[in-house]
Design an enzyme around this catalytic site. Structure first.
Site, PDB file in Angstrom:
ATOM      1  N   THR A 102       2.067 -26.049 -24.592  1.00  0.00           N
ATOM      2  CA  THR A 102       2.084 -26.099 -25.907  1.00  0.00           C
ATOM      3  C   THR A 102       2.594 -27.577 -26.136  1.00  0.00           C
ATOM      4  OG1 THR A 102       2.696 -23.847 -26.222  1.00  0.00           O
ATOM      5  CG2 THR A 102       3.288 -25.310 -28.200  1.00  0.00           C
TER       6      THR A 102
ATOM      7  N   HIS B 126      24.153 -55.463 -34.886  1.00  0.00           N
ATOM      8  CA  HIS B 126      23.745 -55.684 -36.150  1.00  0.00           C
ATOM      9  C   HIS B 126      22.568 -56.632 -36.503  1.00  0.00           C
ATOM     10  CE1 HIS B 126      23.993 -56.530 -40.609  1.00  0.00           C
ATOM     11  NE2 HIS B 126      23.855 -57.921 -40.340  1.00  0.00           N
TER      12      HIS B 126
ATOM     13  N   GLU C 275       9.266 -21.256 -48.325  1.00  0.00           N
ATOM     14  CA  GLU C 275      10.241 -20.788 -47.397  1.00  0.00           C
ATOM     15  C   GLU C 275      11.186 -19.550 -47.891  1.00  0.00           C
ATOM     16  OE1 GLU C 275      11.405 -21.373 -44.523  1.00  0.00           O
ATOM     17  OE2 GLU C 275      12.976 -19.790 -45.037  1.00  0.00           O
TER      18      GLU C 275
HETATM   19  P1  NAD Z   1      11.366 -21.933 -37.119  1.00  0.00           P
HETATM   20  O1  NAD Z   1      11.869 -20.779 -36.551  1.00  0.00           O
HETATM   21  O2  NAD Z   1      11.819 -23.322 -36.960  1.00  0.00           O
HETATM   22  O3  NAD Z   1      11.018 -21.779 -38.770  1.00  0.00           O
HETATM   23  C1  NAD Z   1      10.333 -20.815 -39.325  1.00  0.00           C
HETATM   24  C2  NAD Z   1      10.950 -20.641 -40.748  1.00  0.00           C
HETATM   25  O4  NAD Z   1       9.814 -19.587 -41.322  1.00  0.00           O
HETATM   26  C3  NAD Z   1      12.177 -20.312 -41.136  1.00  0.00           C
HETATM   27  O5  NAD Z   1      12.836 -21.220 -41.894  1.00  0.00           O
HETATM   28  C4  NAD Z   1      12.186 -18.828 -41.819  1.00  0.00           C
HETATM   29  O6  NAD Z   1      13.202 -18.779 -42.619  1.00  0.00           O
HETATM   30  C5  NAD Z   1      10.724 -18.982 -42.339  1.00  0.00           C
HETATM   31  N1  NAD Z   1      10.201 -17.636 -42.506  1.00  0.00           N
HETATM   32  C6  NAD Z   1       9.978 -16.516 -41.517  1.00  0.00           C
HETATM   33  N2  NAD Z   1       9.232 -15.629 -42.482  1.00  0.00           N
HETATM   34  C7  NAD Z   1       8.789 -15.970 -43.456  1.00  0.00           C
HETATM   35  C8  NAD Z   1       8.286 -15.542 -44.452  1.00  0.00           C
HETATM   36  N3  NAD Z   1       7.441 -14.357 -44.066  1.00  0.00           N
HETATM   37  N4  NAD Z   1       7.847 -15.965 -45.600  1.00  0.00           N
HETATM   38  C9  NAD Z   1       8.546 -17.283 -45.686  1.00  0.00           C
HETATM   39  N5  NAD Z   1       9.225 -18.063 -44.796  1.00  0.00           N
HETATM   40  C10 NAD Z   1       9.464 -17.422 -43.671  1.00  0.00           C
HETATM   41  O7  NAD Z   1       9.836 -21.808 -36.466  1.00  0.00           O
HETATM   42  P2  NAD Z   1       8.436 -22.807 -36.425  1.00  0.00           P
HETATM   43  O8  NAD Z   1       8.642 -23.691 -37.387  1.00  0.00           O
HETATM   44  O9  NAD Z   1       7.377 -21.922 -36.339  1.00  0.00           O
HETATM   45  O10 NAD Z   1       8.775 -23.454 -34.946  1.00  0.00           O
HETATM   46  C11 NAD Z   1       8.438 -22.757 -33.912  1.00  0.00           C
HETATM   47  C12 NAD Z   1       9.464 -23.230 -32.827  1.00  0.00           C
HETATM   48  O11 NAD Z   1       9.153 -24.333 -32.267  1.00  0.00           O
HETATM   49  C13 NAD Z   1      10.906 -23.323 -32.901  1.00  0.00           C
HETATM   50  O12 NAD Z   1      11.751 -22.929 -32.215  1.00  0.00           O
HETATM   51  C14 NAD Z   1      11.073 -24.880 -33.149  1.00  0.00           C
HETATM   52  O13 NAD Z   1      12.362 -25.404 -32.964  1.00  0.00           O
HETATM   53  C15 NAD Z   1       9.805 -25.452 -32.154  1.00  0.00           C
HETATM   54  N6  NAD Z   1       9.543 -26.665 -32.703  1.00  0.00           N
HETATM   55  C16 NAD Z   1      10.329 -27.823 -32.465  1.00  0.00           C
HETATM   56  C17 NAD Z   1       9.775 -28.891 -32.789  1.00  0.00           C
HETATM   57  C18 NAD Z   1      10.902 -30.157 -32.743  1.00  0.00           C
HETATM   58  O14 NAD Z   1      11.643 -30.029 -31.847  1.00  0.00           O
HETATM   59  N7  NAD Z   1      10.782 -31.416 -33.383  1.00  0.00           N
HETATM   60  C19 NAD Z   1       8.737 -29.126 -33.339  1.00  0.00           C
HETATM   61  C20 NAD Z   1       7.895 -28.060 -33.740  1.00  0.00           C
HETATM   62  C21 NAD Z   1       8.376 -26.719 -33.289  1.00  0.00           C
END
Ligand code: NAD
Length: 462
Positions: A40, A442, A203
């Site tokens: 991924t 700086h 959200e």
């Molecule tokens: P996430 O868990 O970060 O976010 C999912 C969001 O969806 C949450 O805020 C939740 O409250 C919301 N949600 C859940 N069901 C819902 C619904 N029915 N209606 C509305 N909101 C709802 O998951 P993600 O963004 O899909 O990411 C997946 C994984 O990939 C995570 O563990 C993340 O840390 C990882 N990831 C990391 C990075 C990074 O490190 N920069 C980037 C992308 C993904």
């Protein structure tokens, strides 16, 4: 049947790092992968997203050149070209990983690996007689896939996942509704907005990035609003349907039933471990919900079978998967684990970036530690003013009694690089005064850390 010291199913960061570490310990290793090496992160996650964000931010910056008389005009951003560039970068990284594996004599088997009895892995590569290999040890590193919640109409044909977007299944769209304001939701909202797609985030909880400090989520919402990204919090999505070539999403918020339309919906509500096809009939390790259950040494309930990365970990991050891989290989080789997994920095690639490590005062209190937060807002930081960056801040937490640093939350340019200073401070048990005693260059974004530390010192003195 060919036998190895270690057979690994899954060639993402967890799998290929485990193979490389195993080889470094002198173990023979085989890697089984059904799609592209890199998993991924390289192919459908971290790398392509960051490539898209990097270039789309340059496009947005180019529009600011008007103030110097440089006229930039594009009728339409070529999104297919942006995706092709991100794929080029991913291909380069994939190539480097494959070269490394080859140089270490790690065998790569192409096909879906399925664990059988007696540590046999059967590889289904579409041939009539599948290949079988055996590992004295097996590491399962099959990763995770986007979750699709059971919302009526989710299969209406207008709903995409981050995989669909990053694999280029749909490039052009004028409008997008993102369900889920977590990490994937906010990062891709920034990208789409920069290339001219109208974005609305729905959200479910009370703020964007609900897993992080409250101020971060509120700040992101305010910055997004200024940039034209709408976000609705406490939104419960009740249905999706296709109508006249568009997606219509119904949701409720604050006791109101509402409806919005867009070309597509991106579902970004989390990722679930990928266990389909991984186990032959009769092979069933104990599970923790959808995750494969492991002990502190990554051992599943099946002797000699380990699981690492998104398949088993509570935190789904590349650097967690890679750390687990190095430690798991050490366990198998009978060596000491090289990586301390207790402290995990996390970064979000919004503009400005977000990065967090360790505890804030609220989390410390929940753990029974009296702690204090100090903060600096970067209004008068020179680099922030030069780059016209949106509202940025640095928040640092220390234990009241010992004045040792417990954690930091950054929302500023280069936060993903600056955070390591604080990870190191927490690891080394540095005090606020020790952190203040060093000279920071700086002008930098990072020098604002000294302002936050001075604020923290003053609050600790109260
Ligand atoms: P996430 O868990 O970060 O976010 C999912 C969001 O969806 C949450 O805020 C939740 O409250 C919301 N949600 C859940 N069901 C819902 C619904 N029915 N209606 C509305 N909101 C709802 O998951 P993600 O963004 O899909 O990411 C997946 C994984 O990939 C995570 O563990 C993340 O840390 C990882 N990831 C990391 C990075 C990074 O490190 N920069 C980037 C992308 C993904």
């Amino acid at each position: 049947m060919k036998e190895y010291d270690v057979v690994i199913i899954g060639g993402g960061p967890a799998g290929y790092e485990a193979a490389v570490s195993s080889a470094h310990y002198g173990l023979s290793a085989a890697l089984v992968e059904k799609r592209d090496i890199g998993g991924t992160c390289v192919n459908r996650g971290c790398i392509p997203t960051k490539a898209l964000l990097y270039h789309s931010e340059r496009i947005a910056d180019a529009q600011k050149l008007d103030m110097f008389g440089v006229k930039t005009y594009a009728e339409k951003v070529d999104r297919a070209a942006l995706l092709a560039e991100s794929e080029q970068v991913a291909a380069g990284i994939r190539g480097n990983i494959e070269e490394l594996l080859k140089s270490l004599n790690i065998d790569i088997y192409r096909g879906g690996g399925c664990l059988q009895a007696d540590h046999v892995v059967q590889i289904d590569d579409g041939q009539e007689a599948p290949v079988q290999i055996r590992g004295k040890n097996i590491i399962l590193a099959a990763g995770a896939v986007p979750s699709l919640p059971p919302i009526p109409g989710i299969d209406c044909g207008r709903v995409l996942t981050s995989d669909d977007i990053l694999e280029g299944r749909v490039t052009d769209m004028d409008s997008l509704i993102i369900i889920g304001g977590g990490v994937i939701g906010v990062e891709l909202a920034g990208y789409f907005n920069s290339v001219g797609t109208g974005v609305t985030i729905l959200e479910g909880l009370d703020r964007l990035l609900p897993g992080m400090d409250k101020e971060i989520g509120k700040n992101v919402k305010t910055i997004f609003k200024k940039e034209g990204i709408e976000s609705v919090v406490k939104a419960v999505v009740t249905g999706i349907r296709e109508e006249d070539g568009q997606a219509v999403v119904t949701y409720s918020t604050k006791n109101k039933e509402l409806e919005i339309k867009a070309d597509y919906v991106l579902c970004a509500v989390g990722r679930r471990p990928l266990t389909e096809g991984l186990f032959a009939d009769g092979i069933s390790p104990e599970m923790d919900g959808r995750r494969v259950r492991v002990d502190r040494d990554f051992q599943t309930s099946l002797p000699g079978v380990y699981a690492i990365g998104d398949l088993a970990a509570k935190i789904q991050l590349e650097h967690v998967a890679a750390a687990q891989a190095r430690n798991c290989a050490a366990v198998i080789a009978g060596k000491e684990k090289p990586v301390d997994e207790s402290l995990v920095p996390s970064c979000v690639y919004t503009s400005p970036e977000i990065a967090c490590v360790g505890m804030d005062a609220e989390e410390a209190a929940a753990a029974g530690i009296e702690a204090v937060d100090g903060k600096a807002v970067l209004f008068s930081n020179g680099r922030t003013m030069i780059s016209h960056s949106p509202r940025s801040f640095i928040k640092i937490t220390a234990e009241k009694s010992s004045r040792r640093i417990l954690g930091a939350r950054l929302m500023c340019e280069r936060a993903s690089d600056i955070i390591s200073e604080f990870t190191e401070a927490v690891f080394a048990g540095r005090t606020v005064e020790q952190m203040l005693s060093m000279i920071r260059p700086h002008p930098t974004y990072e020098e604002a850390a000294a302002d936050a530390l001075r604020d923290l010192a003053a609050r600790l003195d109260k």
